[in-house]
Scaffold this active site. Structure first.
Site, PDB file in Angstrom:
ATOM      1  N   ASN A  32      56.086  44.097  31.852  1.00 24.42           N
ATOM      2  CA  ASN A  32      55.929  43.369  30.578  1.00 24.42           C
ATOM      3  C   ASN A  32      55.116  44.255  29.617  1.00 24.42           C
ATOM      4  O   ASN A  32      54.098  43.856  29.071  1.00 24.42           O
ATOM      5  CB  ASN A  32      55.249  42.012  30.801  1.00 24.42           C
ATOM      6  CG  ASN A  32      55.417  41.113  29.582  1.00 24.42           C
ATOM      7  OD1 ASN A  32      54.484  40.531  29.085  1.00 24.42           O
ATOM      8  ND2 ASN A  32      56.626  41.042  29.072  1.00 24.42           N
ATOM      9  N   ALA A  36      49.701  48.849  24.479  1.00 21.52           N
ATOM     10  CA  ALA A  36      48.571  49.418  25.215  1.00 21.52           C
ATOM     11  C   ALA A  36      49.049  50.176  26.455  1.00 21.52           C
ATOM     12  O   ALA A  36      48.530  51.243  26.785  1.00 21.52           O
ATOM     13  CB  ALA A  36      47.595  48.309  25.604  1.00 21.52           C
ATOM     14  N   HIS A  37      50.077  49.641  27.144  1.00 26.22           N
ATOM     15  CA  HIS A  37      50.623  50.364  28.303  1.00 26.22           C
ATOM     16  C   HIS A  37      51.248  51.688  27.853  1.00 26.22           C
ATOM     17  O   HIS A  37      51.082  52.722  28.503  1.00 26.22           O
ATOM     18  CB  HIS A  37      51.740  49.561  28.990  1.00 26.22           C
ATOM     19  CG  HIS A  37      51.296  48.296  29.642  1.00 26.22           C
ATOM     20  ND1 HIS A  37      51.651  47.054  29.172  1.00 26.22           N
ATOM     21  CD2 HIS A  37      50.561  48.078  30.756  1.00 26.22           C
ATOM     22  CE1 HIS A  37      51.151  46.118  29.968  1.00 26.22           C
ATOM     23  NE2 HIS A  37      50.484  46.714  30.932  1.00 26.22           N
ATOM     24  N   VAL A 178      43.750  48.408  23.212  1.00 25.13           N
ATOM     25  CA  VAL A 178      44.547  48.319  21.983  1.00 25.13           C
ATOM     26  C   VAL A 178      44.491  46.860  21.546  1.00 25.13           C
ATOM     27  O   VAL A 178      44.683  45.953  22.360  1.00 25.13           O
ATOM     28  CB  VAL A 178      46.003  48.782  22.222  1.00 25.13           C
ATOM     29  CG1 VAL A 178      46.800  48.731  20.923  1.00 25.13           C
ATOM     30  CG2 VAL A 178      46.020  50.206  22.794  1.00 25.13           C
ATOM     31  N   MET A 186      45.314  43.392  23.426  1.00 27.83           N
ATOM     32  CA  MET A 186      46.698  43.231  23.882  1.00 27.83           C
ATOM     33  C   MET A 186      46.728  43.015  25.389  1.00 27.83           C
ATOM     34  O   MET A 186      46.011  43.679  26.135  1.00 27.83           O
ATOM     35  CB  MET A 186      47.511  44.465  23.515  1.00 27.83           C
ATOM     36  CG  MET A 186      47.816  44.502  22.058  1.00 27.83           C
ATOM     37  SD  MET A 186      49.107  45.680  21.684  1.00 27.83           S
ATOM     38  CE  MET A 186      49.049  45.572  19.898  1.00 27.83           C
TER      39      MET A 186
END
Ligand code: PAF
Length: 284
Positions: A32, A36-37, A178, A186
């Site tokens: 998901n 940020a990831h 983030v 986030m």
């Protein structure tokens, strides 16, 4: 980007790079994916020759009444986002690949000093599940470096401690939080926030920032600051889990002469549990 579901084939592909002297960066996730990831993947790309991301919703780190079954699974969209930033490999194993002997009697990695406080107090066994799966993933990928988001501050501190205690040959790198424009950190769980709750969902961040401001201003009444933040969260319509001012490295409650402080907090919305943190360095 190449996708792998099995340990052997991923290892085979990575060995080729390792034999060529290339460095391997790793970003473990539960999918998901949001900005940020993706920033963590970009950070790994800037530091390493080859980058592996993993997606595995690790049941071992969810409590019985938690949201494992409704945790969003969005593999197709995640895969596209990773490919768009040139992630080299995606490892998305099924549960049997990671826990071939089941989970009940799985050997576990535990970091006792930090696993049962803060989020660990409300989520018993959570961090044992995290450290166990991260150890397995480290052993599978054997990365030179792994990037973890600071949003999960306690997780990052525990993983650093695990790497140190077990002499794991992996450099742990922190990726910045983030935030949405209003300060909300986030998170994959933000999707559970209702439309009605959303305008006030940044209250946790606002309250942590208020504490940071007070600490910078010289306040040492930690308990009063924590209680005031909890009141603000309740007034905004949420349920605080904890708000704690900690020493940044060991995550023990702060002492008056500590200069590196991190304020950690968690709160419940109607159907999500949100976490956030803010760090402050005071002049000694
Ligand atoms: O932060 C997460 O998404 C998870 O806790 C991790 C590190 C991927 C382990 O399952």
């Amino acid at each position: 980007m190449q996708n792998f579901h099995h340990i052997d084939s991923l290892r085979e592909a990575l060995n080729v790079h390792r034999e060529q002297g290339k460095t391997i960066g790793f970003v473990p996730t539960m999918g998901n994916l949001h900005k940020a990831h993706i920033a963590l993947v970009e950070q790994a790309k800037a530091l390493c020759d080859v980058v592996v991301a993993s997606i595995f919703v690790n049941r071992l780190q969810f409590g019985l009444n938690e949201d494992w079954d409704r945790y969003p699974r969005t593999l197709k969209a995640d895969s596209e986002k990773l490919a768009a930033v040139d992630c080299d490999y995606l490892f998305c194993p099924d549960e049997h690949e990671i826990y071939p002997n089941g989970m009940d009697e799985q050997a576990k990695v535990i970091v006792p000093s930090m696993a049962n406080v803060l989020c660990g107090a409300s989520r018993p066994g959570h961090f044992d599940g995290v450290t166990t799966v991260v150890t397995k993933l480290f052993n599978i990928v054997q990365p030179n470096l792994a990037v973890f988001g600071v949003k999960d501050y306690q997780q990052l501190a525990i993983i650093r401690r695990m790497v140190e205690d077990l002499c794991l040959p992996v450099q742990v790198v922190a990726g910045d939080i983030v935030r949405e424009a209003d300060g909300l950190a986030m998170s994959s769980r933000n999707g559970f926030i209702t439309e009605q709750e959303r305008p006030k969902a940044n209250q946790l961040n606002r309250s942590l920032n208020d504490i940071a401001e007070a600490l910078r201003g010289g306040s040492k009444d930690f308990l009063a600051l924590e209680k005031a933040a909890e009141k603000q969260i309740i007034a905004a319509g949420f349920k605080p889990d904890y708000i704690t001012i900690c020493e940044s490295h060991q995550l023990q409650p702060a002492a008056v002469d500590d200069v590196n402080l991190t304020i950690l907090g968690a709160m419940y919305t109607e159907s999500a549990r949100l976490i956030d943190n803010v760090s402050v360095t005071l002049s000694s």
